[in-house]
Design a protein around this motif. Structure first.
Motif, PDB file in Angstrom:
ATOM      1  N   GLU A 356       0.967  -1.062  -0.027  1.00 51.06           N
ATOM      2  CA  GLU A 356       0.091  -0.013   0.099  1.00 51.06           C
ATOM      3  C   GLU A 356       0.754   1.051  -0.187  1.00 51.06           C
ATOM      4  OE1 GLU A 356      -3.517  -1.521   2.864  1.00 51.06           O
ATOM      5  OE2 GLU A 356      -1.208  -2.187   3.409  1.00 51.06           O
ATOM      6  N   LYS A 357       1.785   1.193  -0.929  1.00 47.89           N
ATOM      7  CA  LYS A 357       2.760   2.170  -0.973  1.00 47.89           C
ATOM      8  C   LYS A 357       2.129   3.651  -1.189  1.00 47.89           C
ATOM      9  CE  LYS A 357       6.647   3.951  -3.783  1.00 47.89           C
ATOM     10  NZ  LYS A 357       7.658   3.283  -4.675  1.00 47.89           N
ATOM     11  N   LEU A 358       1.014   3.644  -2.327  1.00 43.89           N
ATOM     12  CA  LEU A 358       0.551   5.050  -2.607  1.00 43.89           C
ATOM     13  C   LEU A 358      -0.366   5.725  -1.521  1.00 43.89           C
ATOM     14  CD1 LEU A 358       0.225   4.410  -6.555  1.00 43.89           C
ATOM     15  CD2 LEU A 358       2.068   5.246  -5.259  1.00 43.89           C
ATOM     16  N   PRO A 359      -1.160   4.888  -0.591  1.00 38.25           N
ATOM     17  CA  PRO A 359      -1.709   5.781   0.320  1.00 38.25           C
ATOM     18  C   PRO A 359      -0.772   6.139   1.236  1.00 38.25           C
ATOM     19  CG  PRO A 359      -2.857   3.412  -0.181  1.00 38.25           C
ATOM     20  CD  PRO A 359      -1.648   3.314  -0.885  1.00 38.25           C
ATOM     21  N   GLY A 360       0.201   5.578   1.479  1.00 37.89           N
ATOM     22  CA  GLY A 360       1.336   5.960   2.454  1.00 37.89           C
ATOM     23  C   GLY A 360       1.970   7.398   1.829  1.00 37.89           C
ATOM     24  N   HIS A 361       2.209   7.183   0.636  1.00 35.05           N
ATOM     25  CA  HIS A 361       3.105   8.460  -0.054  1.00 35.05           C
ATOM     26  C   HIS A 361       2.204   9.638  -0.024  1.00 35.05           C
ATOM     27  CE1 HIS A 361       5.283  10.306  -3.523  1.00 35.05           C
ATOM     28  NE2 HIS A 361       4.279  10.435  -3.938  1.00 35.05           N
ATOM     29  N   PHE A 362       0.953   9.271  -0.249  1.00 32.66           N
ATOM     30  CA  PHE A 362      -0.315  10.533  -0.250  1.00 32.66           C
ATOM     31  C   PHE A 362      -0.271  11.163   1.214  1.00 32.66           C
ATOM     32  CE2 PHE A 362      -4.519  11.326   1.587  1.00 32.66           C
ATOM     33  CZ  PHE A 362      -4.781  12.523   0.768  1.00 32.66           C
ATOM     34  N   HIS A 363      -0.284  10.189   2.340  1.00 35.80           N
ATOM     35  CA  HIS A 363      -0.394  10.807   3.561  1.00 35.80           C
ATOM     36  C   HIS A 363       0.905  11.320   4.109  1.00 35.80           C
ATOM     37  CE1 HIS A 363      -4.373   9.254   4.621  1.00 35.80           C
ATOM     38  NE2 HIS A 363      -3.982   7.950   4.250  1.00 35.80           N
ATOM     39  N   ARG A 364       1.890  10.771   3.584  1.00 32.84           N
ATOM     40  CA  ARG A 364       3.292  11.393   3.993  1.00 32.84           C
ATOM     41  C   ARG A 364       3.502  12.844   3.240  1.00 32.84           C
ATOM     42  NH1 ARG A 364       6.080   7.362   1.975  1.00 32.84           N
ATOM     43  NH2 ARG A 364       6.160   6.387   4.068  1.00 32.84           N
ATOM     44  N   ASN A 365       3.144  13.209   2.013  1.00 35.51           N
ATOM     45  CA  ASN A 365       2.978  14.422   1.376  1.00 35.51           C
ATOM     46  C   ASN A 365       1.998  15.378   1.959  1.00 35.51           C
ATOM     47  OD1 ASN A 365       4.941  14.074  -0.437  1.00 35.51           O
ATOM     48  ND2 ASN A 365       3.798  12.771  -1.590  1.00 35.51           N
ATOM     49  N   LEU A 366       0.808  14.865   2.281  1.00 33.07           N
ATOM     50  CA  LEU A 366      -0.286  15.824   2.935  1.00 33.07           C
ATOM     51  C   LEU A 366       0.105  16.244   4.338  1.00 33.07           C
ATOM     52  CD1 LEU A 366      -3.072  16.903   2.711  1.00 33.07           C
ATOM     53  CD2 LEU A 366      -3.716  14.868   3.991  1.00 33.07           C
ATOM     54  N   GLN A 367       0.828  15.384   5.087  1.00 31.19           N
ATOM     55  CA  GLN A 367       1.404  15.666   6.549  1.00 31.19           C
ATOM     56  C   GLN A 367       2.698  16.823   6.188  1.00 31.19           C
ATOM     57  OE1 GLN A 367      -0.235  15.003   9.239  1.00 31.19           O
ATOM     58  NE2 GLN A 367       1.002  16.367  10.066  1.00 31.19           N
ATOM     59  N   ALA A 368       3.414  16.612   5.364  1.00 33.75           N
ATOM     60  CA  ALA A 368       4.526  17.372   5.144  1.00 33.75           C
ATOM     61  C   ALA A 368       4.095  18.955   4.883  1.00 33.75           C
ATOM     62  CB  ALA A 368       5.363  17.062   4.067  1.00 33.75           C
ATOM     63  N   LEU A 369       3.168  19.080   3.841  1.00 39.98           N
ATOM     64  CA  LEU A 369       2.674  20.254   3.647  1.00 39.98           C
ATOM     65  C   LEU A 369       1.829  21.020   4.926  1.00 39.98           C
ATOM     66  CD1 LEU A 369       1.036  19.852   0.051  1.00 39.98           C
ATOM     67  CD2 LEU A 369       3.332  20.989   0.659  1.00 39.98           C
ATOM     68  N   LEU A 370       1.054  20.344   5.557  1.00 36.93           N
ATOM     69  CA  LEU A 370       0.439  20.593   6.791  1.00 36.93           C
ATOM     70  C   LEU A 370       1.437  21.051   7.748  1.00 36.93           C
ATOM     71  CD1 LEU A 370      -2.295  17.970   6.958  1.00 36.93           C
ATOM     72  CD2 LEU A 370      -2.690  20.680   6.752  1.00 36.93           C
ATOM     73  N   ASP A 371       2.517  20.463   7.827  1.00 34.36           N
ATOM     74  CA  ASP A 371       3.612  20.739   9.091  1.00 34.36           C
ATOM     75  C   ASP A 371       4.507  22.107   8.490  1.00 34.36           C
ATOM     76  OD1 ASP A 371       3.021  18.577  10.380  1.00 34.36           O
ATOM     77  OD2 ASP A 371       4.789  17.176   9.526  1.00 34.36           O
ATOM     78  N   GLN A 372       4.331  22.464   7.253  1.00 37.51           N
ATOM     79  CA  GLN A 372       5.161  23.480   6.752  1.00 37.51           C
ATOM     80  C   GLN A 372       4.622  24.933   7.488  1.00 37.51           C
ATOM     81  OE1 GLN A 372       5.495  23.630   2.682  1.00 37.51           O
ATOM     82  NE2 GLN A 372       6.985  21.591   2.927  1.00 37.51           N
ATOM     83  N   ARG A 373       2.981  24.679   7.635  1.00 41.54           N
ATOM     84  CA  ARG A 373       2.411  25.841   8.217  1.00 41.54           C
ATOM     85  C   ARG A 373       2.734  26.182   9.750  1.00 41.54           C
ATOM     86  NH1 ARG A 373      -1.593  28.947   5.635  1.00 41.54           N
ATOM     87  NH2 ARG A 373      -0.414  29.435   3.822  1.00 41.54           N
TER      88      ARG A 373
END
Ligand code: FES
Ligand SMILES: [Fe+2]
Length: 373
Positions: A356-373
């Protein structure tokens, strides 16, 4: 830039997986906190910090075939309209009259101007306020300051991308192949609402680990158990679902292999858009978040080739009917069963495994953008 494999490379990788009984895998597991599917504040952050600031696919270019073609819908909670101008350039606006806010366009069509249905203020296709009835009632009003409120739009890879905020995030559009061409024709669009968090539904498109148990009589009989090619390009991704009949390519010289009708490509365009390339049609699905537990599913279906008469349109329609009435309804039922258990307390985290690499890839990217705020 070739961010995704060629069809021939995908075919070879599938044939290797069939021969070796393997599949593509991710390296790291991902643990996603279940509260991220439940928390209204988290939902608001996702919409305001990511969806409105990210260049997000709005519709296929093919949905706006000529000057004056427009399409209005809500994106990340904001009503928008995009329109192709007389100069061929696509522009986007917040769909709100500058008088008192009534929406100036609805659905899809072709117009010479947008005339607000409330008091008749009329805007040109470039958004400028052209006319207001009984103008004497607005002494001193600067028409130049009352055009429709513009949002940045970019046409790329056969798609219209819209960003809503000034402090935009840089997207990954440069890595995309041409996903739609002008020769393709929009033959269907639909919208419905599901009582699901948008990410729960999104995840169902992004892995093939579930194909055998979840689709035993629909997709699985044509496909494989847990056999996919999985690729990422920036935050975007593609997963390949091969059909069993792809095995026939073994006997075809690698450079002559054609994959049409032998596999399904599903592109995930971060954050909330999927493009499924099927045998006779391609569907773009937008998961428009409405609330933490509600998602509007908006689809645009185009033919894969220029129409060669009713027969190809018929094929495209049959193809679409099969997918949506069979496999997709199974995915929706499963997503609803997940949604109903989120509150149960059984899981503090969901674990996405190596298949399930892609759901993980998605969550990782979403979290990184939220963490930048
Ligand atoms: S709200 Fe549009 S003309 Fe009045
Ligand atoms: Fe599925």
């Amino acid at each position: 830039m070739a961010a995704f494999l060629t069809d021939q490379d995908v075919a070879q990788r599938v044939l290797d997986h069939i021969a070796n009984r393997t599949t593509d895998t991710g390296e790291a597991l991902w643990r996603e906190p279940v509260r991220h599917y439940l928390c209204p504040r988290r939902f608001t952050d996702e919409v305001e910090t990511v969806l409105r600031r990210y260049p997000t696919p709005f519709c296929p270019s093919a949905a706006l075939p000529e000057a004056g073609s427009y399409l209005a819908r809500t994106a990340a909670g904001i009503p928008l309209v995009v329109v192709r101008g007389d100069d061929g350039v696509v522009r986007g606006f917040r769909n709100a009259c500058r008088h008192r806010g009534a929406q100036v366009a609805s659905g899809r069509g072709c117009a010479r101007a947008f005339r607000c249905g409330y008091h008749g203020w009329t805007y040109r296709l470039d958004g400028a306020l052209q006319h207001l009835p009984h103008e004497a009632g607005f002494p001193g009003l600067d028409k130049g300051q009352h055009g429709l409120s513009a949002v940045p739009v970019e046409e790329k890879a056969g798609l219209i991308f819209v960003t809503q905020e000034e402090d935009a995030i840089v997207g990954d559009m440069d890595d995309l192949p041409e996903l739609f061409t002008a020769r393709q024709q929009l033959f269907d669009s639909s919208e419905y609402t599901l009582d699901l968090n948008w990410k729960v539904f999104l995840e169902s498109f992004l892995e093939g680990y579930h194909i055998k148990p979840a689709h035993p009589e629909t997709f699985f009989p044509f496909g494989f158990d847990n056999l996919n090619v999985v690729e990422t390009a920036g935050r975007n991704a593609r997963i390949t679902f091969p059909f069993q009949r792809i095995a026939q390519l073994k006997d075809v010289a690698p450079e002559q292999r054609k994959v049409d009708g032998l596999l399904t490509y599903v592109y995930h365009l971060f954050p909330n858009v999927l493009i499924a390339v099927l045998s006779h049609h391609t569907t773009m699905v937008v998961l428009e978040p409405v609330a933490v537990d509600a998602t509007r599913v908006i689809s645009y279906s185009v033919t894969n080739n220029a129409l060669e008469g009713e027969a190809s349109l018929e094929k495209a329609r049959n193809d679409k009917a099969f997918v949506s009435t069979t496999g997709q309804s199974e995915d929706i039922a499963l997503a609803k069963s997940i949604q109903a258990s989120l509150h149960s307390g059984a899981n503090a985290f969901f674990t996405f495994g190596r298949y399930e690499k892609l759901p993980g890839h998605f969550h990782r990217n979403l979290q990184a953008l939220l963490d930048q705020r």
